[in-house]
Enzyme design. Structure first.
Site, short mmCIF file in Angstrom:
data_model
loop_
_atom_site.label_atom_id
_atom_site.label_comp_id
_atom_site.label_asym_id
_atom_site.label_seq_id
_atom_site.Cartn_x
_atom_site.Cartn_y
_atom_site.Cartn_z
N HIS A 128 44.49 39.66 40.06
CA HIS A 128 43.31 39.81 40.91
C HIS A 128 42.27 40.55 40.09
O HIS A 128 42.49 41.67 39.66
CB HIS A 128 43.65 40.59 42.19
CG HIS A 128 42.49 40.68 43.12
ND1 HIS A 128 42.30 39.79 44.15
CD2 HIS A 128 41.43 41.51 43.14
CE1 HIS A 128 41.18 40.09 44.78
NE2 HIS A 128 40.62 41.13 44.19
N CYS A 129 41.14 39.89 39.86
CA CYS A 129 40.14 40.46 38.96
C CYS A 129 39.03 41.15 39.76
O CYS A 129 38.34 40.49 40.54
CB CYS A 129 39.53 39.36 38.10
SG CYS A 129 38.15 39.93 37.12
#
Ligand SMILES: [Zn+2]
Ligand SMILES: [Zn+2]
Length: 413
Positions: A128-129
């Site tokens: 998850h960026c």
């Protein structure tokens, strides 16, 4: 109101919310500052209207900005692709090979993982960026990686413009009184006088933008190489950890199996083509994956089930050998640790020599796990959980109390 609601769907508005987060705000801010300053400085340094070089420079600059923003928004709004709620494998017997996600009320399709931030099961989840405030996965892997390539390239161009502008402007000032301008940029010669005067404020702004551009080049460039490795090996960061644990498990129980990672097609080009296609849509549907010869369609999910069953008996236990302050990018843990600091909002944990940690996942230079505070760790109380550098810890030798026959252990689970 009715028409408005039918045009602007609720989900679309939900998607716009992704912008309201520190990641996209900072990222877009940096893009805006660097592009604007590069354009202003280009006008000063290399007037675009009367020379071919100046025009090419300016058009390229606009081109970078458009392409960077296009890929950035694509990565953010197209998203990684989520496993449909309530999803089951086509052949219902196959569900024994899969884990079930209670939140999504669905089986976890091969290569998918549940993301707590997105609150959905993400297809081929990598991480998850926070910079795109979304997961990087199946559908946006190409646009995300292109963004990581284009941002440093655009930054290098911008940095060059900043340096040239400052150099020519300052040089013009310093050589004031001489008619011969030694660096002949032809267009840099101010005749007529510049439209925008290059004062102290402009100099400071250019210097600031140069810092941002150089920082972006290094930091984002590193991320690009990491993503390319992932694509060429067709193995996400999460899957690398599963593989590491698989090898560990086989070694620990001295089993007669060989773990073969099933999604690496054996050729970098084939792996590359799975992600990058001319249409921009990756191969497949994100649920069924082509596998290597000799592997089972569910090789990896079966391995995950085995590891899950094994977890209580044997999590990877580490002993802290060096203190770690809990900073995000520690300067004293080596350059690779510094630059590969996990791109996530998950916390880092402070370590003290002699403490013990149970690692649940990891990257090449970082591990994620729970600090063992007392014996109650297995009951799920007293937890301090987060990331820490791998080189602060060492793997504990296999614990004596878990040294039992593997078959027996597995049957008990
Ligand atoms: Zn889920
Ligand atoms: Zn996510």
């Amino acid at each position: 109101m009715g028409t408005f609601c039918s045009v602007v769907k609720f989900e679309n508005l939900q998607e716009l919310k992704r912008l309201c987060h520190w990641g996209p705000i900072i990222a877009l801010g940096v893009i805006a500052i660097c592009s604007t300053m590069a354009m202003i400085d280009s006008v000063l340094w290399y007037w675009p209207l009367h020379t071919t070089g100046g025009s090419v420079n300016f058009i390229m600059l606009i081109n970078w900005t458009v392409m960077i923003l296009y890929n950035y928004f694509n990565a953010m709004f197209v998203g990684p692709g989520f496993v449909p709620l309530g999803w089951k494998p086509e052949n219902s017997q196959d569900s024994v090979y899969l884990q079930y996600c209670k939140v999504c009320q669905a089986y976890k399709a091969p290569r998918s993982h549940h993301c707590r931030k997105c609150n959905r099961c993400v297809m081929k989840m990598d991480h998850h960026c926070p910079w795109i405030n979304n997961c990087c996965g199946y559908q946006n892997h190409a646009s995300f990686t292109l963004f990581l390539l284009l941002a440093p390239l655009g930054s290098i161009h911008a940095a060059f413009i900043f340096v040239m502008t400052m150099y020519t402007q300052l040089y013009n000032r310093l050589s004031f009184g001489w008619n011969t301008v030694k660096i002949d940029m032809s267009a840099a010669r101010r005749d007529p006088l510049p439209i925008i005067p290059f004062g102290l404020a402009a100099f400071a702004a250019t210097l600031f933008a140069l810092g941002l551009a150089l920082g972006t080049t290094i930091a984002v460039g590193m991320l690009f190489f990491i993503q390319m490795k992932i694509i060429l090996r067709n193995k996400t960061s999460i899957e690398s950890w599963i593989e590491e644990k698989a090898k560990d498990r086989i070694q620990y129980y001295q089993l007669d199996e060989v773990f073969v990672f099933p999604y690496d097609m054996g050729s970098r080009w084939k792996n590359f083509k799975q992600v990058f296609t001319w249409s921009g849509v990756p191969e497949g549907d994100g649920l069924d994956w082509p596998i290597r010869e000799g592997c089972h369609q569910y090789s990896l999910t079966i391995e995950q089930l085995k590891q899950k069953a094994d977890k209580r008996v044997r999590s990877v236990r580490y002993k802290v050998i060096e203190d770690y302050s809990g900073t995000c990018c520690p300067l004293n843990r080596g350059i690779k640790t510094f630059f590969t600091s996990p791109c996530t909002e998950e916390p880092r944990i402070r370590l003290q020599k002699g403490e013990f940690i149970l690692a649940t996942r990891g990257l090449r230079y970082w591990l994620y796990g729970d600090k063992i505070l007392d014996d109650s760790i297995l009951e799920g109380v007293s937890r301090i959980r987060g990331w820490f550098p791998r080189n602060c810890v060492e793997k504990c030798p296999c614990d004596a109390e878990t040294d039992q026959a593997p078959e027996g252990e597995k049957k008990n689970r």
